[in-house]
Design a protein around this motif. Structure first.
Motif, mmCIF file in Angstrom:
data_model
loop_
_atom_site.group_PDB
_atom_site.id
_atom_site.type_symbol
_atom_site.label_atom_id
_atom_site.label_comp_id
_atom_site.label_asym_id
_atom_site.label_seq_id
_atom_site.Cartn_x
_atom_site.Cartn_y
_atom_site.Cartn_z
ATOM 1 N N LEU A 151 0.828 -1.202 0.000
ATOM 2 C CA LEU A 151 0.000 0.000 0.000
ATOM 3 C C LEU A 151 0.860 1.249 0.000
ATOM 4 N N ASP A 152 1.905 1.281 0.814
ATOM 5 C CA ASP A 152 2.784 2.453 0.865
ATOM 6 C C ASP A 152 3.456 2.701 -0.484
ATOM 7 N N GLU A 153 3.903 1.633 -1.143
ATOM 8 C CA GLU A 153 4.535 1.788 -2.456
ATOM 9 C C GLU A 153 3.545 2.341 -3.470
ATOM 10 N N SER A 154 2.304 1.877 -3.409
ATOM 11 C CA SER A 154 1.280 2.370 -4.334
ATOM 12 C C SER A 154 0.982 3.841 -4.079
ATOM 13 N N LEU A 155 0.879 4.218 -2.811
ATOM 14 C CA LEU A 155 0.611 5.615 -2.477
ATOM 15 C C LEU A 155 1.751 6.517 -2.919
ATOM 16 N N ASN A 156 2.987 6.057 -2.743
ATOM 17 C CA ASN A 156 4.139 6.850 -3.181
ATOM 18 C C ASN A 156 4.166 7.012 -4.694
ATOM 19 N N ALA A 157 3.815 5.936 -5.407
ATOM 20 C CA ALA A 157 3.808 5.997 -6.870
ATOM 21 C C ALA A 157 2.766 6.997 -7.358
ATOM 22 N N ILE A 158 1.590 6.988 -6.733
ATOM 23 C CA ILE A 158 0.540 7.925 -7.123
ATOM 24 C C ILE A 158 0.956 9.355 -6.801
ATOM 25 N N ALA A 159 1.585 9.552 -5.643
ATOM 26 C CA ALA A 159 2.041 10.892 -5.273
ATOM 27 C C ALA A 159 3.082 11.411 -6.253
ATOM 28 N N LEU A 160 4.023 10.539 -6.644
ATOM 29 C CA LEU A 160 5.038 10.944 -7.618
ATOM 30 C C LEU A 160 4.413 11.299 -8.945
ATOM 31 N N LEU A 161 3.432 10.513 -9.368
ATOM 32 C CA LEU A 161 2.756 10.779 -10.634
ATOM 33 C C LEU A 161 2.037 12.107 -10.573
ATOM 34 N N GLY A 162 1.401 12.404 -9.446
ATOM 35 C CA GLY A 162 0.687 13.663 -9.301
ATOM 36 C C GLY A 162 1.610 14.868 -9.341
ATOM 37 N N ARG A 163 2.866 14.672 -8.912
ATOM 38 C CA ARG A 163 3.835 15.764 -8.960
ATOM 39 C C ARG A 163 4.636 15.758 -10.256
ATOM 40 N N SER A 164 4.252 14.874 -11.183
ATOM 41 C CA SER A 164 4.924 14.745 -12.471
ATOM 42 C C SER A 164 6.380 14.370 -12.314
ATOM 43 N N GLU A 165 6.754 13.734 -11.194
ATOM 44 C CA GLU A 165 8.110 13.234 -11.037
ATOM 45 C C GLU A 165 8.228 11.844 -11.648
ATOM 46 N N ASN A 166 7.127 11.353 -12.168
ATOM 47 C CA ASN A 166 7.088 10.045 -12.780
ATOM 48 C C ASN A 166 5.997 10.101 -13.837
ATOM 49 N N GLY A 167 5.933 9.128 -14.723
ATOM 50 C CA GLY A 167 4.872 9.105 -15.715
ATOM 51 C C GLY A 167 5.405 9.202 -17.131
ATOM 52 N N ARG A 168 4.465 9.349 -18.067
ATOM 53 C CA ARG A 168 4.822 9.385 -19.476
ATOM 54 C C ARG A 168 3.851 10.293 -20.225
ATOM 55 N N ILE A 169 4.367 10.976 -21.232
ATOM 56 C CA ILE A 169 3.545 11.822 -22.094
ATOM 57 C C ILE A 169 3.768 11.371 -23.533
ATOM 58 N N LYS A 170 2.679 11.088 -24.229
ATOM 59 C CA LYS A 170 2.753 10.693 -25.637
ATOM 60 C C LYS A 170 2.307 11.878 -26.494
ATOM 61 N N ILE A 171 3.207 12.315 -27.387
ATOM 62 C CA ILE A 171 3.005 13.545 -28.156
ATOM 63 C C ILE A 171 2.992 13.228 -29.640
ATOM 64 N N GLY A 172 1.952 13.636 -30.313
ATOM 65 C CA GLY A 172 1.886 13.525 -31.770
ATOM 66 C C GLY A 172 2.455 14.779 -32.405
ATOM 67 N N ILE A 173 3.327 14.615 -33.390
ATOM 68 C CA ILE A 173 3.991 15.768 -33.993
ATOM 69 C C ILE A 173 3.803 15.771 -35.508
ATOM 70 N N TYR A 174 3.903 16.966 -36.063
ATOM 71 C CA TYR A 174 3.876 17.178 -37.510
ATOM 72 C C TYR A 174 5.199 17.768 -37.968
ATOM 73 N N SER A 175 5.663 18.768 -37.224
ATOM 74 C CA SER A 175 6.875 19.489 -37.609
ATOM 75 C C SER A 175 8.112 18.813 -37.047
ATOM 76 N N SER A 176 9.254 19.155 -37.626
ATOM 77 C CA SER A 176 10.525 18.761 -37.022
ATOM 78 C C SER A 176 10.668 19.468 -35.679
ATOM 79 N N ILE A 177 11.398 18.846 -34.736
ATOM 80 C CA ILE A 177 11.655 19.520 -33.462
ATOM 81 C C ILE A 177 13.126 19.909 -33.355
ATOM 82 N N ALA A 178 13.782 20.095 -34.499
ATOM 83 C CA ALA A 178 15.204 20.443 -34.469
ATOM 84 C C ALA A 178 15.437 21.778 -33.769
ATOM 85 N N SER A 179 14.503 22.690 -33.876
ATOM 86 C CA SER A 179 14.657 23.994 -33.242
ATOM 87 C C SER A 179 13.275 24.594 -33.058
ATOM 88 N N GLY A 180 13.235 25.772 -32.441
ATOM 89 C CA GLY A 180 11.979 26.487 -32.333
ATOM 90 C C GLY A 180 11.212 26.191 -31.056
#
Length: 293
Positions: free
Chosen positions: A82-111
């Motif tokens: 339970l403690d590990e699960s609570l810590n994981a959720i807390a980290l996710l809520g602070r964005s210290e953990n997790g994943r973001i999936k981004i769809g792109i059209y343009s190059s990301i070389a700059s800008g």
């Protein structure tokens, strides 16, 4: 009554483990910052629900009986899980953990997009960023299914069932072989490109570039000469370098040097880019990225 016996609460387990570790209800209460009597009642309630005693009680404190010894590792495992699960959720809520999936059209070389991802990574380096190329229809379908967190697409129109916000704009550049007669210019206009042959890749964002070229060249009352090539974006630029045709890219793509090629801005042309996401997306890491953007 049978149901009550099965309902073991986390407070029962914490009192039991602390009493077992310290051999005393009084010391367990001191560690947990509750009264000794509260620990005693909690343990008695736990034993009633289990239907068996867990401790030998004596004047100097308590010690585990046979049932208590068997129950202790299970209680520890439950609390730890339970403690590990609570810590994981807390980290996710602070964005210290997790994943973001981004769809792109343009190059990301700059800008803008490159700076956004760099800044976000500096502050949230434990968040995984996954970039996905694709056409707008694929990205929008994935967003509505919550399989994609956000897409950065051209345009500022409303997208059905999605939220959006204008983010930035980029110039549009024609890609020329370095020996092309227009390469000596610092900028070109569409009239100078009206008789040229163009190429696009069949992979994203090839279809969108194709549609863009058709609109621009049709405005000049000229029949568009556009060829679709079954190659990647990088290999398409190699075909431009050997004189097989021209193509167009957004400004971010020009940050990379390609042998045999020059990039020239098309006068008056800018592409607006918007972020598109689902209003039902509650990914906290994505929400922090959006706020930063």
């Amino acid at each position: 009554m049978e149901r009550r016996k099965r309902e073991i609460e986390i407070r029962h387990l914490r009192c039991f483990v602390n009493a077992a570790d310290h051999g005393s209800f009084r010391k367990a209460g001191s560690v947990m910052r509750i009264r000794q009597s509260s620990v005693s009642r909690c343990i008695r309630d736990l034993e009633d629900r289990l239907g068996t005693s867990l401790f030998h009680r004596h004047r100097s404190g308590v010690s585990l009986n046979r049932a208590g010894h068997q129950f202790l590792p299970r209680a520890r495992q439950t609390i730890r899980g339970l403690d590990e699960s609570l810590n994981a959720i807390a980290l996710l809520g602070r964005s210290e953990n997790g994943r973001i999936k981004i769809g792109i059209y343009s190059s990301i070389a700059s800008g803008f997009l490159a700076e956004l991802l760099r800044s976000f990574g500096d502050q949230h380096n434990d968040v995984q960023i996954q970039l996905i190329d694709g056409n707008p229809e694929e990205h929008l379908a994935a967003i509505r299914q919550l399989e994609l967190d956000v897409a950065f697409l051209t345009g500022t129109r409303a997208w059905q069932d999605c939220d959006s916000a204008f983010m930035w704009s980029e110039g549009v550049f024609v890609v020329l072989p370095e020996r092309h007669e227009l390469a000596i210019l610092t900028a070109v206009d569409w009239h100078e490109l009206s008789c040229e042959a163009f190429m696009v890749s069949e992979t994203a964002p090839g279809q969108e570039i194709y549609d863009y070229l058709v609109r621009k060249l049709a405005d000049l009352s000229c029949h568009p000469d556009i060829h679709v090539q079954s190659v990647s974006r990088d290999n398409l630029l190699s075909l431009v370098a050997i004189g097989r045709g021209l193509t167009v890219v957004s400004e971010a793509m020009t940050a990379t040097n390609y042998p045999g090629l020059v990039f020239r801005p098309i006068k008056g042309e800018r592409l607006p880019f918007s972020a598109i996401w689902s209003p039902n997306n509650d990914n906290p890491a994505f929400r922090r990225l959006l706020s930063m953007a």
